[in-house]
Scaffold this motif. Structure first.
Motif, PDB file in Angstrom:
ATOM      1  N   ALA A  68       0.835  -1.203   0.000  1.00  0.00           N
ATOM      2  CA  ALA A  68       0.000   0.000   0.000  1.00  0.00           C
ATOM      3  C   ALA A  68       0.867   1.249   0.000  1.00  0.00           C
ATOM      4  N   ARG A  69       1.942   1.235   0.782  1.00  0.00           N
ATOM      5  CA  ARG A  69       2.851   2.391   0.815  1.00  0.00           C
ATOM      6  C   ARG A  69       3.552   2.559  -0.524  1.00  0.00           C
ATOM      7  N   ALA A  70       4.003   1.461  -1.110  1.00  0.00           N
ATOM      8  CA  ALA A  70       4.670   1.529  -2.411  1.00  0.00           C
ATOM      9  C   ALA A  70       3.730   2.084  -3.477  1.00  0.00           C
ATOM     10  N   ALA A  71       2.477   1.656  -3.446  1.00  0.00           N
ATOM     11  CA  ALA A  71       1.497   2.153  -4.421  1.00  0.00           C
ATOM     12  C   ALA A  71       1.248   3.645  -4.231  1.00  0.00           C
ATOM     13  N   LEU A  72       1.110   4.081  -2.985  1.00  0.00           N
ATOM     14  CA  LEU A  72       0.899   5.504  -2.704  1.00  0.00           C
ATOM     15  C   LEU A  72       2.077   6.333  -3.194  1.00  0.00           C
ATOM     16  N   LEU A  73       3.288   5.878  -2.900  1.00  0.00           N
ATOM     17  CA  LEU A  73       4.469   6.631  -3.314  1.00  0.00           C
ATOM     18  C   LEU A  73       4.642   6.619  -4.829  1.00  0.00           C
TER      19      LEU A  73
ATOM     20  N   ALA B  94       3.147  -0.424  10.774  1.00  0.00           N
ATOM     21  CA  ALA B  94       1.697  -0.534  10.932  1.00  0.00           C
ATOM     22  C   ALA B  94       0.985  -0.070   9.663  1.00  0.00           C
ATOM     23  N   THR B  95      -0.267  -0.420   9.560  1.00  0.00           N
ATOM     24  CA  THR B  95      -1.088   0.004   8.430  1.00  0.00           C
ATOM     25  C   THR B  95      -1.211   1.519   8.423  1.00  0.00           C
ATOM     26  N   MET B  96      -1.065   2.103   7.240  1.00  0.00           N
ATOM     27  CA  MET B  96      -1.212   3.558   7.119  1.00  0.00           C
ATOM     28  C   MET B  96      -2.680   3.922   7.298  1.00  0.00           C
ATOM     29  N   ASN B  97      -2.939   4.779   8.247  1.00  0.00           N
ATOM     30  CA  ASN B  97      -4.283   5.305   8.436  1.00  0.00           C
ATOM     31  C   ASN B  97      -4.182   6.819   8.247  1.00  0.00           C
TER      32      ASN B  97
END
Length: 114
Positions: free
Chosen positions: A11-16, A52-55
């Motif tokens: 999820a972090r990689a996709a956001l970045l 942790a999961t990005m919220n």
């Protein structure tokens, strides 16, 4: 051995990756500026969420200020930290990933020195 990204890291990689696309296509920034902006965005996410999961809706001005203070006390003084983080925060708000625009919580270069 094949590295499989955890759901959080994916999820972090996709956001970045989406953020990088925005920096290139919408902002037209130089490769060097893009590199540094992505680096600080990733460091900010690491500082706030760790593994942790990005919220993202939970982000608050105190999180932003805490990160800036952390960077300025642990590394050489970099006058561009606030600028790079501000770009990321504006992006998050424009995409609807945060409820409020957190960018104004950072001082502008003309109003004060970090």
């Amino acid at each position: 051995m094949t590295d499989i990204l955890s759901e959080t890291r994916a999820a972090r990689a996709a956001l970045l990756a989406e953020f990088e696309n925005y920096l290139v296509k919408q902002r037209g920034l130089s490769p060097r500026t893009i590199y540094h902006t992505l680096r600080f965005a990733n460091r900010f996410l690491d500082h706030r969420f760790g593994e942790a999961t990005m919220n993202l809706p939970d982000l608050r001005p105190a999180d932003v200020i805490g990160f800036i203070e952390h960077v300025l006390t642990t590394a050489r003084r970099d006058k561009t930290v606030a600028t790079h983080v501000r770009i990321f925060l504006q992006y998050l708000f424009a995409r609807g990933l945060t409820a409020t625009n957190l960018a104004p919580s950072l001082p502008t270069p003309s109003s004060c020195r970090l």
